[in-house]
Design an enzyme around this catalytic site. Structure first.
Site, PDB file in Angstrom:
ATOM      1  N   ASN A   1      69.490   3.641  13.933  1.00 43.08           N
ATOM      2  CA  ASN A   1      68.666   2.450  13.715  1.00 43.08           C
ATOM      3  C   ASN A   1      67.637   2.908  12.897  1.00 43.08           C
ATOM      4  O   ASN A   1      66.601   3.622  13.379  1.00 43.08           O
ATOM      5  CB  ASN A   1      68.236   1.906  15.049  1.00 43.08           C
ATOM      6  CG  ASN A   1      67.180   0.685  14.799  1.00 43.08           C
ATOM      7  OD1 ASN A   1      66.675   0.287  13.960  1.00 43.08           O
ATOM      8  ND2 ASN A   1      67.100  -0.026  15.807  1.00 43.08           N
TER       9      ASN A   1
ATOM     10  N   HIS B   1      71.367  -5.874  10.593  1.00 39.22           N
ATOM     11  CA  HIS B   1      70.617  -4.814  10.948  1.00 39.22           C
ATOM     12  C   HIS B   1      71.347  -4.015  12.038  1.00 39.22           C
ATOM     13  O   HIS B   1      72.185  -4.163  12.826  1.00 39.22           O
ATOM     14  CB  HIS B   1      69.297  -5.356  11.765  1.00 39.22           C
ATOM     15  CG  HIS B   1      68.653  -4.308  12.471  1.00 39.22           C
ATOM     16  ND1 HIS B   1      68.243  -3.185  11.835  1.00 39.22           N
ATOM     17  CD2 HIS B   1      68.041  -3.919  13.892  1.00 39.22           C
ATOM     18  CE1 HIS B   1      67.681  -2.266  12.584  1.00 39.22           C
ATOM     19  NE2 HIS B   1      67.387  -2.910  13.750  1.00 39.22           N
TER      20      HIS B   1
ATOM     21  N   CYS C   1      62.106  -4.560  12.194  1.00 38.63           N
ATOM     22  CA  CYS C   1      63.578  -4.359  11.813  1.00 38.63           C
ATOM     23  C   CYS C   1      64.142  -5.701  10.963  1.00 38.63           C
ATOM     24  O   CYS C   1      65.054  -5.557  10.366  1.00 38.63           O
ATOM     25  CB  CYS C   1      64.496  -4.148  12.971  1.00 38.63           C
ATOM     26  SG  CYS C   1      63.866  -2.754  13.997  1.00 38.63           S
TER      27      CYS C   1
HETATM   28  O1  UT7 Z   1      65.928  -2.507  16.359  1.00 41.02           O
HETATM   29  C1  UT7 Z   1      65.693  -3.416  16.792  1.00 41.02           C
HETATM   30  C2  UT7 Z   1      66.619  -3.980  17.642  1.00 41.02           C
HETATM   31  N1  UT7 Z   1      66.857  -3.221  18.901  1.00 41.02           N
HETATM   32  C3  UT7 Z   1      68.128  -3.251  19.333  1.00 41.02           C
HETATM   33  O2  UT7 Z   1      68.977  -4.163  19.005  1.00 41.02           O
HETATM   34  C4  UT7 Z   1      68.325  -2.587  20.538  1.00 41.02           C
HETATM   35  C5  UT7 Z   1      69.066  -3.327  21.705  1.00 41.02           C
HETATM   36  N2  UT7 Z   1      69.402  -2.808  23.023  1.00 41.02           N
HETATM   37  C6  UT7 Z   1      70.337  -1.868  23.039  1.00 41.02           C
HETATM   38  O3  UT7 Z   1      71.079  -1.809  22.110  1.00 41.02           O
HETATM   39  C7  UT7 Z   1      70.635  -1.529  24.533  1.00 41.02           C
HETATM   40  O4  UT7 Z   1      70.021  -2.088  25.343  1.00 41.02           O
HETATM   41  C8  UT7 Z   1      70.407   0.047  24.697  1.00 41.02           C
HETATM   42  C9  UT7 Z   1      71.405   1.028  23.815  1.00 41.02           C
HETATM   43  C10 UT7 Z   1      68.858   0.333  24.381  1.00 41.02           C
HETATM   44  C11 UT7 Z   1      70.724   0.539  26.167  1.00 41.02           C
HETATM   45  O5  UT7 Z   1      72.162   0.193  26.498  1.00 41.02           O
HETATM   46  P1  UT7 Z   1      72.371  -0.447  27.822  1.00 41.02           P
HETATM   47  O6  UT7 Z   1      73.750  -0.641  28.180  1.00 41.02           O
HETATM   48  O7  UT7 Z   1      71.376  -1.911  27.889  1.00 41.02           O
HETATM   49  O8  UT7 Z   1      71.921   0.506  28.902  1.00 41.02           O
HETATM   50  P2  UT7 Z   1      70.847   0.404  30.015  1.00 41.02           P
HETATM   51  O9  UT7 Z   1      69.568   0.237  29.299  1.00 41.02           O
HETATM   52  O10 UT7 Z   1      71.296  -0.849  31.058  1.00 41.02           O
HETATM   53  O11 UT7 Z   1      71.102   1.896  30.753  1.00 41.02           O
HETATM   54  C12 UT7 Z   1      72.191   2.002  31.536  1.00 41.02           C
HETATM   55  C13 UT7 Z   1      72.110   3.468  32.093  1.00 41.02           C
HETATM   56  C14 UT7 Z   1      70.914   3.588  32.865  1.00 41.02           C
HETATM   57  O12 UT7 Z   1      71.212   4.352  34.292  1.00 41.02           O
HETATM   58  P3  UT7 Z   1      71.118   3.819  35.702  1.00 41.02           P
HETATM   59  O13 UT7 Z   1      70.030   3.057  35.651  1.00 41.02           O
HETATM   60  O14 UT7 Z   1      72.447   2.668  35.347  1.00 41.02           O
HETATM   61  O15 UT7 Z   1      71.575   4.840  36.563  1.00 41.02           O
HETATM   62  C15 UT7 Z   1      70.087   4.355  32.139  1.00 41.02           C
HETATM   63  O16 UT7 Z   1      68.889   5.311  32.643  1.00 41.02           O
HETATM   64  O17 UT7 Z   1      71.890   4.537  31.186  1.00 41.02           O
HETATM   65  C16 UT7 Z   1      71.046   5.438  31.569  1.00 41.02           C
HETATM   66  N3  UT7 Z   1      70.440   5.833  30.197  1.00 41.02           N
HETATM   67  C17 UT7 Z   1      70.853   6.876  29.350  1.00 41.02           C
HETATM   68  N4  UT7 Z   1      71.856   7.765  29.833  1.00 41.02           N
HETATM   69  C18 UT7 Z   1      72.056   8.936  28.986  1.00 41.02           C
HETATM   70  C19 UT7 Z   1      69.997   5.115  29.245  1.00 41.02           C
HETATM   71  N5  UT7 Z   1      69.510   6.059  27.962  1.00 41.02           N
HETATM   72  C20 UT7 Z   1      69.985   6.864  28.178  1.00 41.02           C
HETATM   73  C21 UT7 Z   1      70.697   8.215  27.550  1.00 41.02           C
HETATM   74  N6  UT7 Z   1      71.444   8.665  28.011  1.00 41.02           N
HETATM   75  N7  UT7 Z   1      70.009   8.270  26.335  1.00 41.02           N
END
Ligand code: UT7
Length: 325
Positions: free
Chosen positions: A282, A252, A119
């Site tokens: 993204n 990005h 990225c």
């Molecule tokens: O391109 C390179 C750069 N990439 C990035 O910058 C990505 C950086 N990271 C992020 O943008 C975020 O970490 C994410 C968007 C990937 C995830 O967001 P988060 O707020 O960190 O969520 P999380 O991983 O802590 O997940 C929270 C909850 C989990 O459930 P529990 O364990 O709390 O019950 C996940 O299982 O959200 C759940 N979850 C979803 N629910 C519905 C994860 N993905 C999904 C989904 N739909 N698509």
């Protein structure tokens, strides 16, 4: 006389198939994967993304973006003497997407190569092209970010497959006696390979390992927020500028929360943040030139504006370029 490089044309292209979060959630439900528009919008700011058809490759998307950048610069492909494509999803293992693109542009002879910095690829490629122009190795470059990330997504993993899309963006960068690109700052730290990778390779005619994207989202999030601030500050210092000199911040486009936090840390009003993540998702190396072209064509960005472009992604890689548009 000092020799500089400046952007003289921008272009971009999105494949026609557009999926809203609801469309994607419906498709994923058919595979037993549960997600929702509400979750995706709240956690990422993404509302839609584009996916390329199965027979469309990175160089096809790049070609469309380049033709529109060439038109904007009032140049023909034959005028170009350097082609750099930033991509992590090239058409083939080799040759490079840049060579395939060169042939599709109907030209031959000039150097053409890919830059692989995930990225951060576009800021890496722009920095390389700027350096080559400054040394006299090139006069008119096409610098492209193009991706078909849909090909490497694991559609059974809701934590990653809702985040990415396909697309391409390009700029024409030309030698100039007035500064366009003012400073850049690139970094990598390979100890973080595992937090964002496609851990497969081709060997003996087979794919070894896993050819689908893996990401530890929270680890990437934490690193991204820190390095986007530090590299913006380092780049401004090199250029002798202050935060307040930035007219448009084009980070990005991965997550609106990361982008807004960067703007806040740089004390920039959110109106100065260029946002396309909502409509494109993204698109990895394509996200910055896509956002740039969108903002130029909508009339937001005007000649003379100071732009801060910032990339961050797999590697771990990060960097920034500050320029006078
Ligand atoms: O391109 C390179 C750069 N990439 C990035 O910058 C990505 C950086 N990271 C992020 O943008 C975020 O970490 C994410 C968007 C990937 C995830 O967001 P988060 O707020 O960190 O969520 P999380 O991983 O802590 O997940 C929270 C909850 C989990 O459930 P529990 O364990 O709390 O019950 C996940 O299982 O959200 C759940 N979850 C979803 N629910 C519905 C994860 N993905 C999904 C989904 N739909 N698509």
């Amino acid at each position: 006389m000092a020799r500089y490089s400046r952007i003289t044309g921008t272009g971009s292209y999105l494949p026609p198939r557009r999926l809203t979060n609801a469309d994607l959630a419906n498709e994923l439900a058919g595979r037993g994967v549960e997600t929702s528009d509400e979750w995706i919008v709240e956690r990422t700011g993404i509302r839609a993304r584009h996916f390329a058809a199965a027979d469309v490759s990175t160089s096809d998307l790049a070609l469309q973006a380049c033709q529109s950048a060439l038109d904007a610069a009032q140049l023909r492909a034959a005028d170009i003497d350097l082609i750099i494509v930033a991509t992590s999803t090239p058409d083939m293992v080799f040759p490079s997407a840049a060579c395939i693109l060169q042939n599709k542009l109907g030209v031959a002879g000039c150097p053409a190569f890919d830059v692989q910095a995930v990225c951060s690829g576009f800021v890496y490629a722009l920095t390389v092209a700027d350096a080559m122009i400054k040394t006299g190795a090139a006069n008119k470059a096409l610098v492209v970010g193009a991706e078909v990330f849909s090909r490497i997504l694991d559609f059974s993993d809701r934590t990653t497959c809702v985040l990415f899309g396909d697309g391409a963006g390009a700029v024409v960068l030309e030698a100039s006696d007035t500064p366009g690109i003012l400073a850049s700052d690139l970094h990598a730290d390979g100890k973080h390979v595992g937090i964002l990778c496609v851990p497969g390779n081709v060997s003996g005619g087979k794919v070894l390992g896993d050819a689908l994207l893996k990401m530890d989202g929270q680890a990437v999030f934490k690193l991204a927020v820190g390095v986007l601030e530090s590299s913006a500050r380092a780049t401004l210092a090199k250029a002798g500028l202050q935060e307040a000199d930035i007219d448009w911040l084009i980070p990005h486009q991965a997550n609106i929360r990361i982008m807004q936090s960067t703007a806040k840390k740089l004390k920039l009003p959110l109106e100065k943040l260029v946002v396309t993540v909502d409509q494109h998702g993204n698109t990895s190396a394509a996200s910055i030139p896509l956002a740039l072209d969108t903002a130029v064509r909508s009339g937001k960005i005007n000649k003379g504006d100071t732009l801060m472009l910032e990339g961050v992604g797999g590697g771990f890689t990060w960097g920034a370029v500050v320029l006078n548009y």
